[in-house]
Design a protein around this motif. Structure first.
Motif, mmCIF file in Angstrom:
data_model
loop_
_atom_site.group_PDB
_atom_site.id
_atom_site.type_symbol
_atom_site.label_atom_id
_atom_site.label_comp_id
_atom_site.label_asym_id
_atom_site.label_seq_id
_atom_site.Cartn_x
_atom_site.Cartn_y
_atom_site.Cartn_z
ATOM 1 N N ARG A 1 37.486 62.483 19.871
ATOM 2 C CA ARG A 1 37.149 64.074 20.164
ATOM 3 C C ARG A 1 35.823 64.777 19.616
ATOM 4 O O ARG A 1 34.919 64.248 19.489
ATOM 5 N N ALA A 2 35.435 66.100 20.968
ATOM 6 C CA ALA A 2 34.474 66.234 20.979
ATOM 7 C C ALA A 2 34.229 67.467 19.918
ATOM 8 O O ALA A 2 35.243 68.027 19.775
ATOM 9 N N PHE A 3 33.731 67.657 19.489
ATOM 10 C CA PHE A 3 33.522 68.661 18.564
ATOM 11 C C PHE A 3 31.408 69.668 18.974
ATOM 12 O O PHE A 3 30.223 68.836 18.748
ATOM 13 N N GLU A 4 31.968 70.873 19.684
ATOM 14 C CA GLU A 4 30.460 71.412 20.110
ATOM 15 C C GLU A 4 30.029 72.362 19.653
ATOM 16 O O GLU A 4 30.572 73.236 18.436
ATOM 17 N N VAL B 1 30.637 78.014 4.341
ATOM 18 C CA VAL B 1 29.766 77.127 5.553
ATOM 19 C C VAL B 1 29.405 75.802 5.154
ATOM 20 O O VAL B 1 28.745 75.525 4.058
ATOM 21 N N TYR B 2 29.374 74.862 5.893
ATOM 22 C CA TYR B 2 29.470 73.293 5.299
ATOM 23 C C TYR B 2 28.696 72.882 6.191
ATOM 24 O O TYR B 2 28.449 73.357 7.494
ATOM 25 N N ARG B 3 27.823 71.791 5.717
ATOM 26 C CA ARG B 3 26.644 71.049 6.827
ATOM 27 C C ARG B 3 26.672 69.992 5.454
ATOM 28 O O ARG B 3 26.845 69.436 4.033
ATOM 29 N N PHE B 4 26.705 68.354 6.862
ATOM 30 C CA PHE B 4 26.798 66.821 5.858
ATOM 31 C C PHE B 4 25.587 66.648 6.177
ATOM 32 O O PHE B 4 25.467 66.287 7.427
ATOM 33 N N THR B 5 25.010 65.798 5.536
ATOM 34 C CA THR B 5 23.808 65.291 5.777
ATOM 35 C C THR B 5 23.971 62.957 6.010
ATOM 36 O O THR B 5 24.709 63.332 4.799
ATOM 37 N N ALA C 1 30.816 73.641 16.021
ATOM 38 C CA ALA C 1 32.769 74.716 15.617
ATOM 39 C C ALA C 1 33.628 73.073 15.175
ATOM 40 O O ALA C 1 33.256 72.173 14.942
ATOM 41 N N ASP C 2 34.141 74.101 13.486
ATOM 42 C CA ASP C 2 35.199 72.471 12.703
ATOM 43 C C ASP C 2 33.976 71.397 12.611
ATOM 44 O O ASP C 2 34.974 70.293 12.524
ATOM 45 N N VAL C 3 32.744 71.471 12.249
ATOM 46 C CA VAL C 3 32.430 70.747 11.108
ATOM 47 C C VAL C 3 33.086 70.457 9.924
ATOM 48 O O VAL C 3 33.030 69.190 9.833
ATOM 49 N N ARG C 4 33.593 71.291 9.631
ATOM 50 C CA ARG C 4 34.640 70.282 8.342
ATOM 51 C C ARG C 4 35.576 69.041 8.610
ATOM 52 O O ARG C 4 35.047 68.147 7.439
ATOM 53 N N GLU C 5 36.166 69.269 10.181
ATOM 54 C CA GLU C 5 36.915 68.297 9.830
ATOM 55 C C GLU C 5 35.768 67.111 10.313
ATOM 56 O O GLU C 5 35.907 66.268 10.279
ATOM 57 N N LEU C 6 34.821 67.297 11.613
ATOM 58 C CA LEU C 6 34.027 66.179 11.457
ATOM 59 C C LEU C 6 33.325 65.575 10.727
ATOM 60 O O LEU C 6 33.882 64.390 10.714
#
Length: 224
Positions: free
Chosen positions: A31-34, A99-103, A119-124
């Protein structure tokens, strides 16, 4: 004439991304997350630059991740290259979503920031977290079994139990370990002790929870 190997086609995966993935043997595209569009994209991108990091797009493969940082910069990472994920989620006043942030930390010390600009960063982020957690967990179990304490954020996990600073909960006394409302908590059966930490300050918090549950429940408990 191209000497590149034949690449799998995917409508939302640019050719350079597929080439990078092929070079690192990342497997099939998933999947692409753009980037978000319009004003949301501009604001999220500005915040990402202020905080440092951030990427324009991320592409998930069965064997890893390709990130596009813009300006021709980007990299492909195998799951085994990644050693930690730290997650945070903040809901600001007046906003109807978190608002999610993953390091993500690589073995070479490099960092990948997956933030609200995607977009959909939580799923990623949850997908990356799951892949990294299942890989580091076995190493944690082996280190504890060998008598070596494992430090995960402010927690220390050892043969006898889990510790935070000067307080420890022995494995037989552990009732539950979970992540809820942005907090990691280890609760004792008597309800007296609770070791807590903010989840965003605990790298590999998901792996920590699974490790503690395994050891407290005897599933993978270290031999004596």
């Amino acid at each position: 004439m191209s000497f590149l190997p034949s690449l799998p086609s995917h409508p939302s995966f640019p050719t350079p991304v597929l080439e990078r993935a092929s070079d690192r043997k990342l497997g099939e595209p998933v999947r692409a997350f753009e980037s978000r569009g319009g004003v949301q994209r501009a604001l999220a991108g500005l915040l990402a630059r202020r905080r440092g990091g951030g990427c324009r797009a991320a592409y998930l493969f069965t064997g890893g991740l390709v990130v596009d940082e813009g300006g021709g910069r980007g990299a492909a990472h195998r799951w085994d290259d990644l050693v930690a994920v730290t997650a945070s989620g903040v809901r600001h006043a007046g906003r109807d979503r978190t608002v999610y942030r993953f390091t993500v930390t690589a073995a070479d010390g490099g960092r990948i920031v997956l933030g609200d600009e995607l977009a959909d960063v939580r799923e990623l982020g949850e997908a990356v977290t799951a892949e990294v957690a299942q890989r580091v967990l076995q190493g944690y179990l082996e280190r504890v079994a060998a008598g070596e304490p494992v430090r995960i954020g402010p927690f220390e996990v050892g043969r006898d139990g889990v510790r935070r600073e000067d307080e420890m909960v022995p494995w037989p006394a552990v009732d539950e370990v979970d992540i809820d409302n942005g907090m990691v908590t280890v609760r004792s059966r008597d309800g007296v002790r609770a070791l807590t930490a903010i989840a965003s300050q605990v790298p590999n918090a998901v792996a920590l929870v699974t490790l503690c549950r395994n050891l407290a429940g005897g599933n993978g408990a270290p031999p004596r």
